[in-house]
Design a protein around this motif. Sequence first.
Motif, PDB file in Angstrom:
ATOM      1  N   GLU A   1       0.713  -1.233  -0.021  1.00 41.41           N
ATOM      2  CA  GLU A   1      -0.025   0.065  -0.087  1.00 41.41           C
ATOM      3  C   GLU A   1       0.725   1.196   0.021  1.00 41.41           C
ATOM      4  OE1 GLU A   1      -2.126   1.624   3.710  1.00 41.41           O
ATOM      5  OE2 GLU A   1      -3.843   0.877   2.444  1.00 41.41           O
ATOM      6  N   SER A   2       1.962   1.207   0.546  1.00 43.11           N
ATOM      7  CA  SER A   2       2.934   2.314   0.777  1.00 43.11           C
ATOM      8  C   SER A   2       3.296   2.774  -0.701  1.00 43.11           C
ATOM      9  CB  SER A   2       4.164   2.104   1.273  1.00 43.11           C
ATOM     10  OG  SER A   2       3.977   1.707   2.952  1.00 43.11           O
ATOM     11  N   GLU A   3       3.858   1.881  -1.458  1.00 43.50           N
ATOM     12  CA  GLU A   3       4.125   2.356  -2.932  1.00 43.50           C
ATOM     13  C   GLU A   3       2.918   2.749  -3.613  1.00 43.50           C
ATOM     14  OE1 GLU A   3       5.931   0.104  -6.717  1.00 43.50           O
ATOM     15  OE2 GLU A   3       6.890  -0.324  -4.960  1.00 43.50           O
ATOM     16  N   ALA A   4       1.768   2.052  -3.489  1.00 42.70           N
ATOM     17  CA  ALA A   4       0.394   2.559  -4.212  1.00 42.70           C
ATOM     18  C   ALA A   4       0.241   4.015  -3.810  1.00 42.70           C
ATOM     19  CB  ALA A   4      -0.463   1.673  -3.880  1.00 42.70           C
ATOM     20  N   HIS A   5       0.440   4.263  -2.439  1.00 44.53           N
ATOM     21  CA  HIS A   5       0.078   5.760  -1.947  1.00 44.53           C
ATOM     22  C   HIS A   5       1.105   6.616  -2.716  1.00 44.53           C
ATOM     23  CE1 HIS A   5      -2.840   4.401   1.402  1.00 44.53           C
ATOM     24  NE2 HIS A   5      -3.306   4.444   0.318  1.00 44.53           N
ATOM     25  N   ALA A   6       2.406   6.089  -2.630  1.00 52.02           N
ATOM     26  CA  ALA A   6       3.286   7.064  -3.342  1.00 52.02           C
ATOM     27  C   ALA A   6       3.088   7.395  -4.690  1.00 52.02           C
ATOM     28  CB  ALA A   6       4.979   6.384  -3.020  1.00 52.02           C
ATOM     29  N   ARG A   7       2.640   6.304  -5.617  1.00 50.46           N
ATOM     30  CA  ARG A   7       2.137   6.756  -6.801  1.00 50.46           C
ATOM     31  C   ARG A   7       1.118   7.574  -7.035  1.00 50.46           C
ATOM     32  NH1 ARG A   7       4.625   3.203 -10.542  1.00 50.46           N
ATOM     33  NH2 ARG A   7       5.990   1.530  -9.733  1.00 50.46           N
ATOM     34  N   LEU A   8       0.122   7.155  -5.984  1.00 49.04           N
ATOM     35  CA  LEU A   8      -1.108   8.300  -6.115  1.00 49.04           C
ATOM     36  C   LEU A   8      -0.839   9.645  -5.894  1.00 49.04           C
ATOM     37  CD1 LEU A   8      -4.149   8.104  -5.972  1.00 49.04           C
ATOM     38  CD2 LEU A   8      -4.209   7.845  -3.374  1.00 49.04           C
ATOM     39  N   VAL A   9       0.284   9.806  -4.933  1.00 50.44           N
ATOM     40  CA  VAL A   9       0.673  11.245  -4.687  1.00 50.44           C
ATOM     41  C   VAL A   9       1.449  11.958  -5.983  1.00 50.44           C
ATOM     42  CG1 VAL A   9       2.307  12.781  -3.092  1.00 50.44           C
ATOM     43  CG2 VAL A   9       0.398  11.140  -2.318  1.00 50.44           C
ATOM     44  N   ALA A  10       2.277  11.038  -6.416  1.00 50.58           N
ATOM     45  CA  ALA A  10       3.103  11.511  -7.644  1.00 50.58           C
ATOM     46  C   ALA A  10       2.021  11.890  -8.778  1.00 50.58           C
ATOM     47  CB  ALA A  10       4.046  10.499  -8.117  1.00 50.58           C
ATOM     48  N   GLU A  11       1.232  11.063  -9.092  1.00 46.71           N
ATOM     49  CA  GLU A  11       0.071  11.490 -10.030  1.00 46.71           C
ATOM     50  C   GLU A  11      -0.577  12.757  -9.686  1.00 46.71           C
ATOM     51  OE1 GLU A  11      -1.952   7.957 -10.241  1.00 46.71           O
ATOM     52  OE2 GLU A  11      -0.410   6.439 -10.975  1.00 46.71           O
ATOM     53  N   ALA A  12      -0.963  12.751  -8.440  1.00 48.54           N
ATOM     54  CA  ALA A  12      -1.812  13.913  -7.997  1.00 48.54           C
ATOM     55  C   ALA A  12      -0.982  15.201  -8.074  1.00 48.54           C
ATOM     56  CB  ALA A  12      -2.278  13.796  -6.556  1.00 48.54           C
ATOM     57  N   SER A  13       0.350  15.243  -7.931  1.00 46.73           N
ATOM     58  CA  SER A  13       1.263  16.327  -7.990  1.00 46.73           C
ATOM     59  C   SER A  13       1.930  16.606  -9.365  1.00 46.73           C
ATOM     60  CB  SER A  13       2.491  16.196  -6.729  1.00 46.73           C
ATOM     61  OG  SER A  13       3.025  15.349  -7.005  1.00 46.73           O
ATOM     62  N   GLY A  14       2.020  15.453 -10.137  1.00 44.02           N
ATOM     63  CA  GLY A  14       2.613  15.544 -11.340  1.00 44.02           C
ATOM     64  C   GLY A  14       3.917  15.461 -11.373  1.00 44.02           C
ATOM     65  N   VAL A  15       4.695  15.236 -10.158  1.00 44.59           N
ATOM     66  CA  VAL A  15       6.167  15.035 -10.275  1.00 44.59           C
ATOM     67  C   VAL A  15       6.718  13.870 -10.867  1.00 44.59           C
ATOM     68  CG1 VAL A  15       6.116  16.290  -8.064  1.00 44.59           C
ATOM     69  CG2 VAL A  15       6.286  14.036  -7.902  1.00 44.59           C
ATOM     70  N   ARG A  16       7.901  14.000 -11.281  1.00 43.63           N
ATOM     71  CA  ARG A  16       8.876  12.730 -11.858  1.00 43.63           C
ATOM     72  C   ARG A  16       8.805  11.722 -10.676  1.00 43.63           C
ATOM     73  NH1 ARG A  16      11.177  14.147 -16.604  1.00 43.63           N
ATOM     74  NH2 ARG A  16      11.142  16.468 -16.882  1.00 43.63           N
ATOM     75  N   PHE A  17       8.775  10.295 -11.062  1.00 46.68           N
ATOM     76  CA  PHE A  17       8.487   9.261  -9.929  1.00 46.68           C
ATOM     77  C   PHE A  17       9.320   8.083 -10.361  1.00 46.68           C
ATOM     78  CE2 PHE A  17       6.442   5.664  -8.290  1.00 46.68           C
ATOM     79  CZ  PHE A  17       6.470   5.842  -6.900  1.00 46.68           C
ATOM     80  N   SER A  18       9.920   7.616  -9.556  1.00 49.05           N
ATOM     81  CA  SER A  18      10.752   6.320  -9.820  1.00 49.05           C
ATOM     82  C   SER A  18      10.742   5.291  -8.618  1.00 49.05           C
ATOM     83  CB  SER A  18      12.173   6.484 -10.273  1.00 49.05           C
ATOM     84  OG  SER A  18      12.907   7.316  -9.229  1.00 49.05           O
ATOM     85  N   VAL A  19      11.118   4.147  -8.555  1.00 45.19           N
ATOM     86  CA  VAL A  19      11.231   3.191  -7.500  1.00 45.19           C
ATOM     87  C   VAL A  19      12.475   2.584  -7.558  1.00 45.19           C
ATOM     88  CG1 VAL A  19      10.224   1.123  -6.599  1.00 45.19           C
ATOM     89  CG2 VAL A  19       8.473   2.737  -7.735  1.00 45.19           C
ATOM     90  N   VAL A  20      13.123   2.785  -6.324  1.00 40.59           N
ATOM     91  CA  VAL A  20      14.357   2.002  -6.236  1.00 40.59           C
ATOM     92  C   VAL A  20      14.363   1.205  -5.077  1.00 40.59           C
ATOM     93  CG1 VAL A  20      16.709   2.270  -5.772  1.00 40.59           C
ATOM     94  CG2 VAL A  20      15.659   3.967  -7.198  1.00 40.59           C
ATOM     95  N   GLY A  21      14.452  -0.094  -5.276  1.00 40.88           N
ATOM     96  CA  GLY A  21      14.363  -1.134  -4.075  1.00 40.88           C
ATOM     97  C   GLY A  21      15.689  -0.965  -3.278  1.00 40.88           C
ATOM     98  N   ILE A  22      15.348  -1.143  -1.933  1.00 38.03           N
ATOM     99  CA  ILE A  22      16.581  -1.407  -1.056  1.00 38.03           C
ATOM    100  C   ILE A  22      17.051  -2.591  -0.612  1.00 38.03           C
ATOM    101  CG2 ILE A  22      16.438   1.089  -0.306  1.00 38.03           C
ATOM    102  CD1 ILE A  22      15.568   0.067   2.296  1.00 38.03           C
ATOM    103  N   THR A  23      16.107  -3.672  -0.982  1.00 40.70           N
ATOM    104  CA  THR A  23      16.428  -5.082  -0.377  1.00 40.70           C
ATOM    105  C   THR A  23      17.559  -5.479  -0.387  1.00 40.70           C
ATOM    106  OG1 THR A  23      13.975  -5.367  -0.677  1.00 40.70           O
ATOM    107  CG2 THR A  23      15.309  -7.507  -0.350  1.00 40.70           C
TER     108      THR A  23
END
Length: 273
Positions: free
Chosen positions: A70-92
């Motif tokens: 849900e955290s990544e889903a909400h991050a994407r939701l915020v990025a879409e709402a604000s229009g910013v550039r968005f990427s995912v970098v896993g730290i595992t």
Amino acid sequence: MSQLTINTPLVRRMLVGFLQDEIWKVGAKKAVLGLSGGIDSALVCHLAAEALGPENVHAICMPYKTSNPESEAHARLVAEASGVRFSVVGITPMVDAYFDQFPDADNMRRGNKMARERMTILFDHSALYGGLVLGTSNKTELLLGYGTLYGDMASALNPIGDLYKTQVWQLSEEVGVPKPVIEKKPSADLWAGQTDEEELGFTYREVDELLYRMVDQRADSAELVAAGFKQEFISSIYNKVQNSHFKRRLPVIAKVSGRTIDRDFRYSRDWGK
């Protein structure tokens, strides 16, 4: 509590202006931030997009394998709402490679490592994009020391560090942070099922009322008791503020000269500009 109620349109303009001034005056045009899916980073993301233009804001989600999807889903939701550039970098991979050597490490060590790993990624992307790293710790967290030194507490500048969590909720409504992010329980998402308030042992709204009187109004213990707070709660929070002060200061430098950095040699951030 009326004292914690802010003029959200005014504070919004102040923080947008703050971001523009502090970033532009050092010759930068862009900003980088970690977008966790929580309300604090969501608010900073919206403010930065308004201040710099969404195309100049790089938001990075950095999940670990135990992170709530849900955290990544909400991050994407915020990025879409604000229009910013968005990427995912896993730290595992990097976190696990380290703790393979220390399999008995507890949650605190693992959580601190994750927070610091994320910050190294943000500063690397700062170099990549030529943007400043934005902090996302609010005033409540900073006063309680509820953060990782050189991890989530690190940044080039922090637009929300003087806003209590209660005020973060207010301003998030003003700037249009998506409702699911505003309404969910605050969590650093460092391990499965973790929530801030359960870990702390009190709610943000409870502690904000106490911290406001204790810090902003400088009320003493007797005045706080008279205001209805229990002595045990007062003492516990005072100790947290006092014992975490080292996190809010630069490293202590041994003084051996006439002008020591952060003692006698103290200038504003843009000195000489």
